[in-house]
Motif scaffolding. Structure first.
Motif, mmCIF file in Angstrom:
data_model
loop_
_atom_site.group_PDB
_atom_site.id
_atom_site.type_symbol
_atom_site.label_atom_id
_atom_site.label_comp_id
_atom_site.label_asym_id
_atom_site.label_seq_id
_atom_site.Cartn_x
_atom_site.Cartn_y
_atom_site.Cartn_z
ATOM 1 N N THR A 142 0.827 -1.204 0.000
ATOM 2 C CA THR A 142 0.000 0.000 0.000
ATOM 3 C C THR A 142 0.865 1.259 0.000
ATOM 4 O O THR A 142 0.613 2.200 -0.759
ATOM 5 N N LEU A 143 1.893 1.274 0.834
ATOM 6 C CA LEU A 143 2.788 2.426 0.901
ATOM 7 C C LEU A 143 3.430 2.716 -0.452
ATOM 8 O O LEU A 143 3.367 3.847 -0.964
ATOM 9 N N TYR A 144 4.041 1.713 -1.059
ATOM 10 C CA TYR A 144 4.727 1.934 -2.322
ATOM 11 C C TYR A 144 3.749 2.172 -3.472
ATOM 12 O O TYR A 144 4.086 2.877 -4.439
ATOM 13 N N ALA A 145 2.562 1.635 -3.382
ATOM 14 C CA ALA A 145 1.540 1.937 -4.396
ATOM 15 C C ALA A 145 1.172 3.417 -4.338
ATOM 16 O O ALA A 145 1.022 4.072 -5.379
ATOM 17 N N HIS A 146 1.052 3.945 -3.122
ATOM 18 C CA HIS A 146 0.772 5.379 -2.986
ATOM 19 C C HIS A 146 1.940 6.209 -3.525
ATOM 20 O O HIS A 146 1.727 7.230 -4.191
ATOM 21 N N ILE A 147 3.156 5.796 -3.235
ATOM 22 C CA ILE A 147 4.328 6.521 -3.741
ATOM 23 C C ILE A 147 4.331 6.513 -5.269
ATOM 24 O O ILE A 147 4.521 7.553 -5.910
ATOM 25 N N ALA A 148 4.102 5.347 -5.861
ATOM 26 C CA ALA A 148 4.139 5.228 -7.325
ATOM 27 C C ALA A 148 3.028 6.031 -7.993
ATOM 28 O O ALA A 148 3.283 6.761 -8.962
ATOM 29 N N THR A 149 1.801 5.907 -7.491
ATOM 30 C CA THR A 149 0.698 6.635 -8.134
ATOM 31 C C THR A 149 0.828 8.137 -7.909
ATOM 32 O O THR A 149 0.538 8.926 -8.809
ATOM 33 N N SER A 150 1.295 8.546 -6.738
ATOM 34 C CA SER A 150 1.493 9.972 -6.487
ATOM 35 C C SER A 150 2.599 10.530 -7.376
ATOM 36 O O SER A 150 2.490 11.657 -7.882
ATOM 37 N N ALA A 151 3.651 9.763 -7.569
ATOM 38 C CA ALA A 151 4.727 10.200 -8.466
ATOM 39 C C ALA A 151 4.191 10.361 -9.886
ATOM 40 O O ALA A 151 4.482 11.355 -10.563
ATOM 41 N N PHE A 152 3.385 9.400 -10.320
ATOM 42 C CA PHE A 152 2.829 9.478 -11.671
ATOM 43 C C PHE A 152 1.922 10.700 -11.824
ATOM 44 O O PHE A 152 2.054 11.470 -12.787
ATOM 45 N N ILE A 153 1.017 10.901 -10.869
ATOM 46 C CA ILE A 153 0.102 12.040 -10.939
ATOM 47 C C ILE A 153 0.883 13.347 -10.921
ATOM 48 O O ILE A 153 0.571 14.288 -11.662
ATOM 49 N N GLY A 154 1.917 13.416 -10.093
ATOM 50 C CA GLY A 154 2.745 14.616 -10.042
ATOM 51 C C GLY A 154 3.466 14.881 -11.348
ATOM 52 O O GLY A 154 3.505 16.017 -11.841
ATOM 53 N N LEU A 155 4.056 13.839 -11.929
ATOM 54 C CA LEU A 155 4.726 13.998 -13.220
ATOM 55 C C LEU A 155 3.730 14.412 -14.292
ATOM 56 O O LEU A 155 4.028 15.260 -15.143
ATOM 57 N N GLU A 156 2.549 13.828 -14.232
ATOM 58 C CA GLU A 156 1.508 14.155 -15.208
ATOM 59 C C GLU A 156 1.097 15.621 -15.073
ATOM 60 O O GLU A 156 1.001 16.349 -16.068
ATOM 61 N N ALA A 157 0.871 16.074 -13.853
ATOM 62 C CA ALA A 157 0.457 17.454 -13.611
ATOM 63 C C ALA A 157 1.532 18.439 -14.072
ATOM 64 O O ALA A 157 1.217 19.553 -14.501
ATOM 65 N N ARG A 158 2.793 18.026 -13.988
ATOM 66 C CA ARG A 158 3.909 18.888 -14.397
ATOM 67 C C ARG A 158 4.208 18.768 -15.891
ATOM 68 O O ARG A 158 5.122 19.413 -16.392
ATOM 69 N N GLY A 159 3.458 17.927 -16.601
ATOM 70 C CA GLY A 159 3.659 17.767 -18.035
ATOM 71 C C GLY A 159 4.869 16.933 -18.395
ATOM 72 O O GLY A 159 5.393 17.035 -19.499
ATOM 73 N N LEU A 160 5.317 16.069 -17.469
ATOM 74 C CA LEU A 160 6.540 15.297 -17.689
ATOM 75 C C LEU A 160 6.307 13.816 -17.991
ATOM 76 O O LEU A 160 7.273 13.086 -18.204
ATOM 77 N N VAL A 161 5.050 13.377 -18.011
ATOM 78 C CA VAL A 161 4.796 11.956 -18.243
ATOM 79 C C VAL A 161 5.167 11.548 -19.661
ATOM 80 O O VAL A 161 5.525 10.413 -19.915
ATOM 81 N N GLY A 162 5.141 12.482 -20.578
ATOM 82 C CA GLY A 162 5.541 12.181 -21.945
ATOM 83 C C GLY A 162 7.017 11.848 -22.070
ATOM 84 O O GLY A 162 7.446 11.265 -23.056
ATOM 85 N N ASP A 163 7.800 12.190 -21.054
ATOM 86 C CA ASP A 163 9.223 11.858 -21.037
ATOM 87 C C ASP A 163 9.341 10.410 -20.557
ATOM 88 O O ASP A 163 9.470 10.146 -19.369
ATOM 89 N N GLN A 164 9.284 9.486 -21.506
ATOM 90 C CA GLN A 164 9.296 8.063 -21.167
ATOM 91 C C GLN A 164 10.550 7.659 -20.409
ATOM 92 O O GLN A 164 10.494 6.789 -19.541
#
Length: 190
Positions: A142-164
């Protein structure tokens, strides 16, 4: 005169999501959706009893199309490394402007807020399941799932998810931390 095929509910959903992605939540109205489809409001109300009925169905469509229907791709992979690769591929393929617009809309609309919460919960459960399969106890998963999804959402919000490359490095780092935490050998990546 050529015959025009009858519109389906999905056509209204696609139009609404397109408006949301292009112009934001204030643009998603019955009038705007009808204008986008070049139909009368009567056509809209033939498919939906009112705008809230449309909104709930639109959000269900968004959730199913961009989240629930993707689970089968994850199920094909057993090990954490290949599952991480699928997460990266699926995450990178999401329409990020739409995702960000949906999150912005959720700040002002309780119906949208609940739908985003459900989507986030579903996506979180996919990551938790992958981590449990890799050997994590439930609390660590649960802890690492929150870390991973929060990192993804943060990268997405910053426009960086396209940087594979960046996305892959972030998930590999999380994978390394998980494997180290559970006492397994972290995978060697190319």
């Amino acid at each position: 005169m050529r015959s025009v095929p009858a519109l389906q509910r999905v056509d209204f959903f696609r139009a609404g999501l397109s408006l949301l992605e292009e112009q934001g939540s204030n643009s998603v109205t019955a009038v705007a959706v009808c204008e986008r489809l070049e139909v009368t409001r009567g056509s809209f109300y033939h498919h939906f009893s009112n705008f809230d009925d449309y909104l709930v169905a639109l959000l269900d469509y968004w959730s199913e199309f961009f989240t629930s229907s993707r689970r089968g791709l994850l199920e094909k992979e057993v090990d954490l490394g290949p599952r991480s690769d699928v997460f990266i591929e699926l995450g990178g393929a999401l329409p990020h402007n739409l995702e960000n617009a949906m999150r912005a809309w959720a700040t002002t609309n309780p119906i949208v807020r609940e739908a985003v919460r459900r989507v986030d919960s579903t996506r979180l459960s996919y990551v938790e399941d992958s981590l449990r399969r890799a050997g994590c106890d439930p609390a660590t998963a649960t802890l690492y799932a929150h870390i991973a999804t929060s990192a993804f959402i943060g990268l997405e919000a910053r426009g960086l998810v396209g940087d594979q490359q960046l996305l892959r490095r972030v998930f590999e780092e999380i994978e390394w931390a998980v494997m180290t935490r559970i006492g397994a050998s972290p995978p060697v990546r190319r």
